[in-house]
Design an enzyme around this catalytic site. Structure first.
Site, PDB file in Angstrom:
ATOM      1  N   CYS A  69       0.864  -1.027  -0.025  1.00  0.00           N
ATOM      2  CA  CYS A  69      -0.199   0.087   0.053  1.00  0.00           C
ATOM      3  C   CYS A  69       0.731   1.265  -0.032  1.00  0.00           C
ATOM      4  O   CYS A  69       2.007   1.044   0.352  1.00  0.00           O
ATOM      5  CB  CYS A  69      -1.071   0.084   1.224  1.00  0.00           C
ATOM      6  SG  CYS A  69      -0.063  -0.656   2.903  1.00  0.00           S
ATOM      7  N   ARG A 126       9.417   2.042   2.134  1.00  0.00           N
ATOM      8  CA  ARG A 126       9.995   1.188   2.997  1.00  0.00           C
ATOM      9  C   ARG A 126      11.251   0.613   2.565  1.00  0.00           C
ATOM     10  O   ARG A 126      11.330  -0.496   2.131  1.00  0.00           O
ATOM     11  CB  ARG A 126       8.968  -0.046   3.414  1.00  0.00           C
ATOM     12  CG  ARG A 126       7.708   0.545   3.881  1.00  0.00           C
ATOM     13  CD  ARG A 126       6.802  -0.468   4.526  1.00  0.00           C
ATOM     14  NE  ARG A 126       5.483  -0.394   4.901  1.00  0.00           N
ATOM     15  CZ  ARG A 126       4.737  -1.228   5.516  1.00  0.00           C
ATOM     16  NH1 ARG A 126       5.203  -2.226   6.137  1.00  0.00           N
ATOM     17  NH2 ARG A 126       3.361  -0.766   5.595  1.00  0.00           N
TER      18      ARG A 126
END
Length: 450
Positions: A136, A141
């Site tokens: 998402c 990250r």
């Protein structure tokens, strides 16, 4: 090679077409039981790659990310067998005949946790080819922490065509200091180190309960791990691991979501099958907001019979307030008297739910990494859109107290991490139903593929 998979009516509908229709105004009353933790089950399934013997996992939630990882393991040659009936939350994984150490883009493009197989594959098969993670849109990250750690253990790593490739004849123990606390990085390196030659010392590790749960499973499999749950983890490498049986810990984020839902709706809810020790920061903050909470064994009782008070909140690594509960807390803050300042320290770009809450009548102003929420504004039903897993949960919570009907689109996000949330909410009094545009609610979905 035998792939054991079935076709089950999972009640998730079409991933892109389903919507939730929610009519607000009902307090949540009764008892809701919490499922196993998605974020503990995913690394536990990856750990099965480290041995030829079967790994039996219990309390595995039936959510889309778990289905995706089952398909991923099966595509590598694993035998994945699911329980049925009363054993429907059990998964047995046997990686005796792995033939394809690749996590393809098509399989992992919807899942953030794809990099969890990287360390295990290199340690066991000496080679891994893993697509860069999807999932998402809550900000980057970066997996450079994983990669630097694996290089410290002796792996040769390169990137091409959207894939990370890693090779090593045998990993060797080393000292790895994470520049930044990373949950998946800690888990990935811990798995890789179990089969490395010599001792590995991991420093500045994540302390989340899911990390400790993975270490418990690995030790059952014959690993030698000490210090999980602290900032320093020591792993003494072994020649091989064996099979084990393990029960996944409860999902603290699902538990937290229902706890906030009860507080927000002025309900009286017993949240059972959870671990209150994992909820300390959330429960403390809710008490600051005027919510009455009582813990007893494996349950939390929430009584939201008084006015809600504004409170500032800052997301932090565990044991601080979890970033995965920030969106739900913001929904609560819209109904609390006064001004709450919500500060997001973990992920950039994780305030996308705020604009949807504003569409429902919330008074929220974004200032960089801070959201200023002026509370006790009436919410009204609207057509809104989920942007990520936890954002979708916050919209569900807001809809439970909004006047009129709210339609939430793109609920495939919530299906990634919550098991039948609409059925659980209906069971405690919410007016919520799932609708599909073209397909019926229940469809036959393959739960593993070879």
């Amino acid at each position: 090679m035998i792939h054991k998979f079935g076709v089950r009516s999972v009640g998730l509908g079409h991933p892109y077409m389903d919507k939730f229709v929610i009519r607000g105004g009902n307090p949540l009353l009764g008892t809701v039981r919490i499922s196993g933790a998605k974020n503990a089950a995913l690394p536990a399934m990856a750990a099965a790659l480290l041995t030829e013997e079967p790994v039996i996992l219990e309390n595995v939630p039936q959510v889309r990310d778990i289905e995706t990882e089952r398909k991923l393991l099966a595509a590598m040659g694993a035998e994945v067998e699911l329980g049925y009936g009363r054993a429907q939350h059990r998964t047995t994984i046997c990686c005796r005949n792995l033939v394809n150490p690749e996590a393809s883009y098509e399989l992992v493009k919807t899942m953030r946790a794809s990099t969890l197989v990287l360390g295990a594959l290199v340690a066991r098969m000496k080679h891994a080819r893993v697509s860069l993670p999807g999932g998402c849109a809550i900000g980057a990250r970066p997996i450079d922490l994983h990669l630097k750690g694996l290089e410290r253990l002796g792996a040769r790593i390169w990137q091409e065509h959207g894939y990370i490739e890693a090779r090593a004849e045998r990993l060797k123990g080393a000292r790895v200091v994470f520049e930044k606390i990373t949950v998946t990085g800690t888990e990935d390196l811990m798995m890789a180190a179990t089969l490395a030659e010599g001792e590995t010392i991991l420093e500045n590790c994540a302390r989340e309960p899911e990390v400790g749960d993975l270490a418990t499973l690995l030790n059952k499999m014959g690993a030698k791990i000490e210090g999980a749950g602290t900032h320093t983890i020591r792993v003494q490498g072994v020649e091989k691991l064996h099979g084990a049986r393990h029960r996944i810990i409860p999902d603290r984020i699902e538990a937290g979501t229902f706890i906030v839902a009860a507080a927000l709706t002025g309900g009286d809810l017993l949240v059972s099958g959870c671990d209150p020790r994992h909820l300390g920061a959330l429960l403390q903050k809710l008490e600051e907001c005027g919510v009455r909470v009582q813990t007893n064994g494996d349950s939390v009782r929430v009584t939201g019979d008084g006015p809600l008070r504004a409170a500032d909140m800052v997301t932090e690594e565990y044991p601080g307030f979890p970033t995965d509960m920030q969106a739900q807390f913001m929904a609560l803050a819209t109904q609390a008297e006064g001004v709450s300042i919500v500060t997001e320290n973990i992920f950039e770009n994780r305030f996308m739910h705020a604009q949807e809450l504003v569409r429902m009548g919330a008074n929220i102003r974004i200032e960089g990494a801070r959201a200023v929420v002026r509370g006790q504004t009436p919410l009204s039903g609207a057509a809104v859109q989920a942007s990520d897993l936890r954002a979708s949960a916050s919209l569900v919570l807001a809809a439970l107290v909004a006047e009129g009907e709210t339609i939430i689109d793109r609920v495939y996000h919530i299906d990634r991490g919550y098991e039948r949330i609409e059925e659980k909410l209906r069971g405690v009094g919410a007016q919520i139903r799932r609708i599909g545009e073209f397909l019926p609610k229940r469809v036959a979905t393959p739960v593993a593929a070879g």
